[in-house]
Design a protein around this motif. Structure first.
Motif, PDB file in Angstrom:
ATOM      1  N   VAL A   1     -21.582  52.186   1.614  1.00  0.00           N
ATOM      2  CA  VAL A   1     -22.436  52.978   2.165  1.00  0.00           C
ATOM      3  C   VAL A   1     -21.203  54.327   3.055  1.00  0.00           C
ATOM      4  O   VAL A   1     -20.094  53.517   4.260  1.00  0.00           O
ATOM      5  N   TYR A   2     -21.041  55.659   2.807  1.00  0.00           N
ATOM      6  CA  TYR A   2     -19.646  55.893   2.945  1.00  0.00           C
ATOM      7  C   TYR A   2     -20.302  57.499   3.755  1.00  0.00           C
ATOM      8  O   TYR A   2     -20.995  58.369   3.001  1.00  0.00           O
ATOM      9  N   ALA A   3     -19.926  57.646   4.844  1.00  0.00           N
ATOM     10  CA  ALA A   3     -20.944  58.434   5.549  1.00  0.00           C
ATOM     11  C   ALA A   3     -20.212  59.791   6.167  1.00  0.00           C
ATOM     12  O   ALA A   3     -18.595  58.977   6.431  1.00  0.00           O
TER      13      ALA A   3
ATOM     14  N   SER B   1     -30.020  54.642   7.362  1.00  0.00           N
ATOM     15  CA  SER B   1     -29.208  54.752   5.756  1.00  0.00           C
ATOM     16  C   SER B   1     -29.298  53.275   5.419  1.00  0.00           C
ATOM     17  O   SER B   1     -28.896  52.545   4.762  1.00  0.00           O
ATOM     18  N   ILE B   2     -27.950  52.701   6.720  1.00  0.00           N
ATOM     19  CA  ILE B   2     -27.576  51.260   6.895  1.00  0.00           C
ATOM     20  C   ILE B   2     -28.622  50.566   6.595  1.00  0.00           C
ATOM     21  O   ILE B   2     -29.011  49.857   5.809  1.00  0.00           O
TER      22      ILE B   2
ATOM     23  N   TRP C   1     -22.941  54.437  -2.005  1.00  0.00           N
ATOM     24  CA  TRP C   1     -23.895  55.469  -1.118  1.00  0.00           C
ATOM     25  C   TRP C   1     -22.893  56.237  -0.591  1.00  0.00           C
ATOM     26  O   TRP C   1     -22.516  55.714   0.187  1.00  0.00           O
TER      27      TRP C   1
ATOM     28  N   ILE D   1     -18.496  49.792   5.826  1.00  0.00           N
ATOM     29  CA  ILE D   1     -19.299  50.859   6.601  1.00  0.00           C
ATOM     30  C   ILE D   1     -18.181  51.505   6.394  1.00  0.00           C
ATOM     31  O   ILE D   1     -17.716  51.188   6.954  1.00  0.00           O
TER      32      ILE D   1
ATOM     33  N   ILE E   1     -29.987  50.181   2.695  1.00  0.00           N
ATOM     34  CA  ILE E   1     -29.147  50.223   2.076  1.00  0.00           C
ATOM     35  C   ILE E   1     -28.384  48.929   1.953  1.00  0.00           C
ATOM     36  O   ILE E   1     -28.342  48.064   1.122  1.00  0.00           O
TER      37      ILE E   1
ATOM     38  N   LYS F   1     -21.809  46.169  -1.703  1.00  0.00           N
ATOM     39  CA  LYS F   1     -22.484  48.054  -1.437  1.00  0.00           C
ATOM     40  C   LYS F   1     -21.591  48.418  -0.425  1.00  0.00           C
ATOM     41  O   LYS F   1     -21.614  47.796   0.884  1.00  0.00           O
TER      42      LYS F   1
ATOM     43  N   PRO G   1     -26.197  47.064   2.908  1.00  0.00           N
ATOM     44  CA  PRO G   1     -24.045  47.527   2.509  1.00  0.00           C
ATOM     45  C   PRO G   1     -23.637  46.554   4.041  1.00  0.00           C
ATOM     46  O   PRO G   1     -23.171  46.266   4.725  1.00  0.00           O
TER      47      PRO G   1
END
Length: 440
Positions: free
Chosen positions: A100-102, A140-141, A127, A149, A144, A98, A146
């Motif tokens: 996460v792209y912030a 959010s982390i 995400w 990150i 999810i 997984k 992930p």
């Protein structure tokens, strides 16, 4: 209250926000104390890596993305930071992890448009969140969970605890980075964190130098926006690979890994074909030797000051080599324009290329080509003598592997006797000897 009741001064009061969540004076009791150990009793372990299918990225990262690591990547605007990281996110997510792209700089739709352009299919394991509040990203982390990150960019995020400090301030940048460090180094759930760092006008990461000390790996993308070539270099890597360089070509579909740079930096010609002004040499980029082509053009000048143009080569270095060629080689170039170009746009920094540059100019002056199976690897001193260069044996073995027939080096350049399979090594003392041997 406009007037202070203590000192009777007007407009001297300042607002201070007190966060009750930061804890009290005896907060040390809530922190779990770690036990001290002898170094000899510590069990060493190899960090788990995620090996991507982007070979040049793996090389610079020391073999892949380490799960309990934090990396920062910087470059000029438009160099391809976000593009490369979106490709990395796609590759990692395709392996079942997984991501996460912030982003604090782009909206969801902007990220989606880039993904549609460079990715064949968008994986369901990616995400995205567009928010400048790092507290929301951390939540959010946690939701999810992930493995990777990506924070783009660290200077655009803030933490509520340190308001009203603005985004990009030293306090916000360092505290945001420290929070992400805790996420990466969590012993129960280690994660890989990649930060994008904005570059200042001095071509350094914006903000405090402490940010570079905090992270495990520092990556820099070099290359002009109008050029195809991009070089990804590691200036720091705690997991191995410091100084390594990976090469990419910028295309409409994103950053394309150049897995065999030697082919990229040479012009393909038929065996024995010779073109005037073209010579070959070998440079060291990181731990590997790369064969590059040097091209020159010498023309008559009709002005009092002839042009000296060195694309991807320092002007002072070029002027020095021309002076050596005139004084020690017996060539008159006072009324000649000299232009040097490196195939592929690679910026050369080594002194090992000097003999190849000079021989390229000689070839152009004579209008006689040098066979494309001949290579030059040596520095040239102000006396006209050839000087040895580091890692010479490794460079020549790469030439031998690729089928080159002859290489010119400095006399006594090897510390010990060395034998090669097929290539002939010409050990000569001076520049004049090389010119005489090549052009009879």
């Amino acid at each position: 209250m406009g007037k202070c009741p203590n000192c009777d001064e007007w407009n001297s009061l300042e607002e201070t926000i007190i966060d009750s969540k930061k804890g009290s004076s005896n907060g040390r009791s809530t922190v779990k104390r770690k036990t001290i150990k002898k170094l000899s009793e510590v069990t060493s372990s190899n960090s788990d890596r995620i090996v991507t299918n982007i070979n040049e990225f793996n090389r610079v990262m020391g073999g892949g993305v380490v799960k309990d690591s934090i990396t920062i990547i910087t470059a000029k605007p438009g160099a391809g930071k976000s593009t490369l990281l979106l490709q990395v996110a796609d590759d990692v997510s395709s392996q079942g992890y997984k991501v996460v792209y912030a982003s604090g700089e782009e909206s969801d739709s902007q990220i989606k448009n880039r993904a549609d352009r460079i990715l064949r299919k968008i994986n369901d394991n990616i995400w995205i969140i567009s928010d400048t509040n790092l507290n929301n990203v951390l939540d959010s982390i946690n939701d999810i969970d992930p493995t990777l990150i990506i924070i783009d960019s660290i200077q655009s995020f803030t933490l509520d605890e340190y308001l009203p400090s603005r985004a990009g301030s030293p306090t916000q940048t360092m505290e945001c980075a420290n929070e992400l460090l805790k996420v990466a180094k969590n012993s129960e759930k280690p994660r890989a964190v990649i930060l994008v760092g904005q570059m200042n006008k001095n071509e350094e990461i914006a903000g405090l130098r402490a940010l570079e000390h905090l992270v495990d790996t520092v990556l820099i993308i070099e290359g002009e926006n109008e050029e195809e070539l991009r070089a990804l270099q590691s200036s720091k890597n705690r997991f191995g690979g410091t100084g390594e360089i990976g090469f990419f070509g910028m295309a409409e579909t994103g950053m394309v890994s150049i897995d065999n740079p030697s082919e990229f930096f040479m012009t393909k010609r038929e065996d024995g074909e010779a073109v005037s002004g073209s010579t070959l040499t070998v440079v060291r980029e990181g731990s590997r030797p790369i064969i590059v082509e040097v091209e020159s053009l010498v023309s008559n000048s009709f002005t009092p000051y002839p042009s000296r143009i060195g694309e991807n080569l320092g002007k002072d270095q070029l002027n020095t080599l021309i002076s050596i060629l005139e004084q020690r080689g017996g060539f008159n170039l006072f009324n000649k324009n000299v232009v040097i170009k490196i195939t592929g746009g690679l910026r050369l920094r080594e002194q090992a290329i000097n003999l190849a540059v000079i021989m390229s100019i000689v070839s152009s002056v004579h209008n006689r080509g040098i066979s494309n199976d001949v290579v030059f690897i040596a520095d040239v001193g102000l006396t006209g003598e050839l000087k040895k260069v580091p890692s010479l044996e490794a460079r020549i073995r790469e030439l031998d592997r690729m089928g080159f027939k002859k290489v010119y080096v400095a006399k006594n350049a090897f510390a010990r006797p060395v034998k090669f399979d097929k290539i002939k090594v010409m050990e000569l003392k001076t520049l004049r000897e090389v010119v005489k041997d090549v052009f009879n």
